[in-house]
Design a protein around this motif. Structure first.
Motif, PDB file in Angstrom:
ATOM      1  N   ASP A  51      38.703  11.812   1.262  1.00 45.31           N
ATOM      2  CA  ASP A  51      39.867  10.943   1.447  1.00 45.31           C
ATOM      3  C   ASP A  51      39.694  10.053   2.682  1.00 45.31           C
ATOM      4  O   ASP A  51      40.573   9.934   3.533  1.00 45.31           O
ATOM      5  CB  ASP A  51      41.145  11.771   1.579  1.00 45.31           C
ATOM      6  N   GLU A  52      38.531   9.441   2.771  1.00 46.15           N
ATOM      7  CA  GLU A  52      38.245   8.543   3.884  1.00 46.15           C
ATOM      8  C   GLU A  52      38.775   7.150   3.578  1.00 46.15           C
ATOM      9  O   GLU A  52      38.757   6.699   2.435  1.00 46.15           O
ATOM     10  CB  GLU A  52      36.739   8.477   4.152  1.00 46.15           C
ATOM     11  N   THR A  53      39.206   6.467   4.621  1.00 42.86           N
ATOM     12  CA  THR A  53      39.709   5.099   4.482  1.00 42.86           C
ATOM     13  C   THR A  53      38.883   4.173   5.360  1.00 42.86           C
ATOM     14  O   THR A  53      38.414   4.570   6.434  1.00 42.86           O
ATOM     15  CB  THR A  53      41.183   5.020   4.910  1.00 42.86           C
ATOM     16  N   GLN A  54      38.735   2.951   4.890  1.00 43.21           N
ATOM     17  CA  GLN A  54      37.983   1.956   5.654  1.00 43.21           C
ATOM     18  C   GLN A  54      38.941   1.003   6.355  1.00 43.21           C
ATOM     19  O   GLN A  54      39.967   0.620   5.785  1.00 43.21           O
ATOM     20  CB  GLN A  54      37.062   1.156   4.712  1.00 43.21           C
ATOM     21  N   PRO A  55      38.616   0.600   7.574  1.00 40.28           N
ATOM     22  CA  PRO A  55      39.496  -0.338   8.280  1.00 40.28           C
ATOM     23  C   PRO A  55      39.374  -1.755   7.710  1.00 40.28           C
ATOM     24  O   PRO A  55      38.301  -2.185   7.287  1.00 40.28           O
ATOM     25  CB  PRO A  55      38.994  -0.283   9.720  1.00 40.28           C
ATOM     26  N   ILE A  56      40.479  -2.471   7.718  1.00 45.38           N
ATOM     27  CA  ILE A  56      40.532  -3.868   7.291  1.00 45.38           C
ATOM     28  C   ILE A  56      40.817  -4.709   8.532  1.00 45.38           C
ATOM     29  O   ILE A  56      41.762  -4.422   9.282  1.00 45.38           O
ATOM     30  CB  ILE A  56      41.621  -4.087   6.217  1.00 45.38           C
ATOM     31  N   SER A  57      40.014  -5.738   8.731  1.00 40.54           N
ATOM     32  CA  SER A  57      40.077  -6.521   9.968  1.00 40.54           C
ATOM     33  C   SER A  57      40.280  -7.999   9.676  1.00 40.54           C
ATOM     34  O   SER A  57      39.989  -8.487   8.574  1.00 40.54           O
ATOM     35  CB  SER A  57      38.793  -6.333  10.790  1.00 40.54           C
ATOM     36  N   LEU A  58      40.746  -8.711  10.711  1.00 44.05           N
ATOM     37  CA  LEU A  58      40.874 -10.163  10.682  1.00 44.05           C
ATOM     38  C   LEU A  58      39.813 -10.766  11.584  1.00 44.05           C
ATOM     39  O   LEU A  58      39.629 -10.320  12.730  1.00 44.05           O
ATOM     40  CB  LEU A  58      42.260 -10.603  11.169  1.00 44.05           C
ATOM     41  N   LEU A  59      39.130 -11.783  11.072  1.00 44.71           N
ATOM     42  CA  LEU A  59      38.099 -12.489  11.834  1.00 44.71           C
ATOM     43  C   LEU A  59      38.616 -13.890  12.156  1.00 44.71           C
ATOM     44  O   LEU A  59      38.807 -14.712  11.258  1.00 44.71           O
ATOM     45  CB  LEU A  59      36.794 -12.557  11.040  1.00 44.71           C
ATOM     46  N   GLN A  80      48.560   0.954  11.355  1.00 45.10           N
ATOM     47  CA  GLN A  80      47.250   0.613  10.801  1.00 45.10           C
ATOM     48  C   GLN A  80      46.228   1.738  10.978  1.00 45.10           C
ATOM     49  O   GLN A  80      45.059   1.553  10.689  1.00 45.10           O
ATOM     50  CB  GLN A  80      46.732  -0.673  11.461  1.00 45.10           C
ATOM     51  N   ARG A  81      46.686   2.903  11.440  1.00 41.99           N
ATOM     52  CA  ARG A  81      45.784   4.056  11.585  1.00 41.99           C
ATOM     53  C   ARG A  81      46.298   5.193  10.716  1.00 41.99           C
ATOM     54  O   ARG A  81      47.489   5.518  10.756  1.00 41.99           O
ATOM     55  CB  ARG A  81      45.701   4.504  13.041  1.00 41.99           C
ATOM     56  N   PRO A  82      45.418   5.833   9.970  1.00 37.51           N
ATOM     57  CA  PRO A  82      45.869   6.981   9.159  1.00 37.51           C
ATOM     58  C   PRO A  82      46.186   8.180  10.033  1.00 37.51           C
ATOM     59  O   PRO A  82      45.776   8.261  11.197  1.00 37.51           O
ATOM     60  CB  PRO A  82      44.663   7.254   8.246  1.00 37.51           C
ATOM     61  N   ASP A  83      46.903   9.115   9.470  1.00 38.92           N
ATOM     62  CA  ASP A  83      47.308  10.304  10.230  1.00 38.92           C
ATOM     63  C   ASP A  83      46.132  11.228  10.537  1.00 38.92           C
ATOM     64  O   ASP A  83      46.239  12.084  11.420  1.00 38.92           O
ATOM     65  CB  ASP A  83      48.373  11.086   9.448  1.00 38.92           C
ATOM     66  N   THR A  84      45.036  11.076   9.824  1.00 40.26           N
ATOM     67  CA  THR A  84      43.876  11.953  10.045  1.00 40.26           C
ATOM     68  C   THR A  84      43.089  11.584  11.293  1.00 40.26           C
ATOM     69  O   THR A  84      42.270  12.369  11.756  1.00 40.26           O
ATOM     70  CB  THR A  84      42.932  11.886   8.832  1.00 40.26           C
ATOM     71  N   GLU A  85      43.312  10.396  11.861  1.00 38.12           N
ATOM     72  CA  GLU A  85      42.563   9.984  13.049  1.00 38.12           C
ATOM     73  C   GLU A  85      43.001  10.787  14.263  1.00 38.12           C
ATOM     74  O   GLU A  85      44.170  11.119  14.423  1.00 38.12           O
ATOM     75  CB  GLU A  85      42.755   8.483  13.306  1.00 38.12           C
ATOM     76  N   ALA A 209      44.620  -3.201   9.399  1.00 33.01           N
ATOM     77  CA  ALA A 209      45.120  -2.246   8.392  1.00 33.01           C
ATOM     78  C   ALA A 209      43.966  -1.354   7.951  1.00 33.01           C
ATOM     79  O   ALA A 209      42.846  -1.441   8.474  1.00 33.01           O
ATOM     80  CB  ALA A 209      45.719  -2.993   7.204  1.00 33.01           C
ATOM     81  N   HIS A 210      44.238  -0.487   6.985  1.00 34.23           N
ATOM     82  CA  HIS A 210      43.198   0.346   6.376  1.00 34.23           C
ATOM     83  C   HIS A 210      43.368   0.313   4.859  1.00 34.23           C
ATOM     84  O   HIS A 210      44.406  -0.119   4.322  1.00 34.23           O
ATOM     85  CB  HIS A 210      43.235   1.777   6.923  1.00 34.23           C
ATOM     86  N   SER A 211      42.345   0.784   4.177  1.00 39.52           N
ATOM     87  CA  SER A 211      42.312   0.672   2.717  1.00 39.52           C
ATOM     88  C   SER A 211      43.343   1.552   2.017  1.00 39.52           C
ATOM     89  O   SER A 211      43.643   1.349   0.835  1.00 39.52           O
ATOM     90  CB  SER A 211      40.916   1.020   2.204  1.00 39.52           C
ATOM     91  N   GLY A 212      43.915   2.538   2.707  1.00 39.41           N
ATOM     92  CA  GLY A 212      44.922   3.409   2.098  1.00 39.41           C
ATOM     93  C   GLY A 212      46.310   2.807   2.047  1.00 39.41           C
ATOM     94  O   GLY A 212      47.206   3.391   1.426  1.00 39.41           O
ATOM     95  N   MET A 213      46.516   1.664   2.658  1.00 36.55           N
ATOM     96  CA  MET A 213      47.838   1.029   2.669  1.00 36.55           C
ATOM     97  C   MET A 213      48.043   0.188   1.411  1.00 36.55           C
ATOM     98  O   MET A 213      47.089  -0.179   0.725  1.00 36.55           O
ATOM     99  CB  MET A 213      47.981   0.144   3.918  1.00 36.55           C
TER     100      MET A 213
END
Length: 365
Positions: A51-59, A80-85, A209-213
């Motif tokens: 259940d890993e999530t990847q971060p989403i970023s703005l460039l 923007q951070r999951p509870d598992t961090e 954000a992250h991919s789980g949102m």
């Protein structure tokens, strides 16, 4: 019909307003949905199991390179951070307490204030002693996703953490542990984000954000981040050139591109800056020339004045008569006049054997 003429300041403010509002919500949502579909297709079985999530970023790509570095804190409507961090907190050393006692003290304080996001507390003394080796610092960096620091110990941390924390952009964020609304402040810092703008290039990236949102949550975070960055950046004229949305493994998807009309504004501002620099250089050169001419005129006047002035005649001053000095005889003359004592000794020596010879003659008779 009267044509209204816009000044450079009005054009700059209009450009900034357009940049803040030109991020189209529908365009951003389409990019977010495409990115989420890509991440789902590329996700492996291991990542799904864990259940890993990847971060989403703005460039952000700016029109100009900033003149100075700037750190911008961006509050986000959705975390923007999951509870598992895992989050680590560096605290100061309490007086008359061991590191273990200070750790217990701050754990109780966080529980009383309702803070539940922090997984580890490390006092300053423990950081100096236990995490002094290079391997321990690297292990600490890999074990936690985010670091917070007490406001009273912030300036002491860089020398003990090392450069790897700053290279990976895991610098500890400051927290006021004495505030009355501690839980709210920590929640804002953890769920918010920060953008570091340097003067070494025109590109900068921030995690949003992250991919789980959900797609709506990501779009709202993107809009909030763009508005705060445009408002807080200390730059004149049009700021944003292009804004991309991306993850760690995806291609950058453009969500905003500036108009070509900004080029005329940039050319005018650049020409004004260049003309200002040239004027400054010309003024400096003129000032130097004027100073040189002034110094030359002063030198000439001084020379002419020296030639025209009459030299006054020197009058001898009468001095009181003094007695002539009596010359003392030199040591050489004294040595010449003085009798030589060596001659007396010689005469005495010669007279003694004469007496002896007389006595010997008497004895023989």
């Amino acid at each position: 019909m009267r044509m209204r003429s816009f000044g450079t300041r009005e054009v700059d403010s209009m450009a900034e307003k357009k940049e803040a509002t030109l991020v189209d919500r529908s365009q951003v949502k389409k990019a977010v949905q495409a990115l989420q579909a890509f991440l789902k297709s590329k996700s492996s079985a291991e990542s799904l199991f864990l259940d890993e999530t990847q971060p989403i970023s703005l460039l952000f790509t700016l029109w100009k390179i900033p003149k100075e570095t700037q750190n911008i804190r961006i509050p986000l409507p959705h975390g923007q951070r999951p509870d598992t961090e895992e989050v680590c907190l560096f605290t100061r050393d309490e007086p008359k307490m061991t590191p273990e006692q200070t750790q217990r003290f701050y754990k109780k304080l966080l529980e009383e204030r309702g803070v539940k996001n922090i997984s580890e507390i490390i006092p300053y003394k423990a950081l100096k002693t236990e995490y002094k080796p290079y391997e321990a610092k690297r292990r600490l960096l890999g074990n936690f996703d985010m670091f917070l620091s007490d406001q009273r110990v912030r300036r002491l941390l860089p020398s003990h953490l090392g450069k790897h924390f700053y290279e990976r952009k895991k610098t500890p964020l400051c927290v006021n542990l004495q505030s009355k609304h501690l839980a709210r402040d920590i929640q804002r810092i953890i769920q918010g984000t920060s953008l570091t703008v340097t003067n070494k290039g025109c590109c900068c990236m921030v995690r949003v954000a992250h991919s789980g949102m959900t797609a709506d949550e990501v779009t709202e975070n993107v809009e909030a981040a763009v508005q705060t960055v445009v408002a807080k950046l200390r730059m004149k004229g049009p700021i944003m050139k292009v804004i991309h949305l991306k993850s760690q493994t995806s291609v950058a998807l453009p969500i905003y591109t500036s108009d070509l009309s900004h080029l005329s504004v940039l050319d005018s501002t650049n020409s004004k800056e260049a003309s200002g620099k040239k004027k400054g250089k010309k003024n400096k050169a003129e000032d130097e020339k004027q100073e040189e001419t002034k110094t030359e005129l002063k030198k000439k006047k001084n020379k002419e004045g020296e030639e025209e002035e009459d030299i006054p005649q020197l009058v001898p001053i009468e001095t009181p008569s003094k007695k002539p000095k009596v010359e003392k005889p030199s040591r050489k003359k004294q040595m010449q006049k003085a009798p030589r004592p060596a001659m007396k000794n010689v005469s005495k020596v010669q007279s003694k054997p004469a007496k002896k010879t007389g006595k010997m003659e008497q004895k023989t008779l």
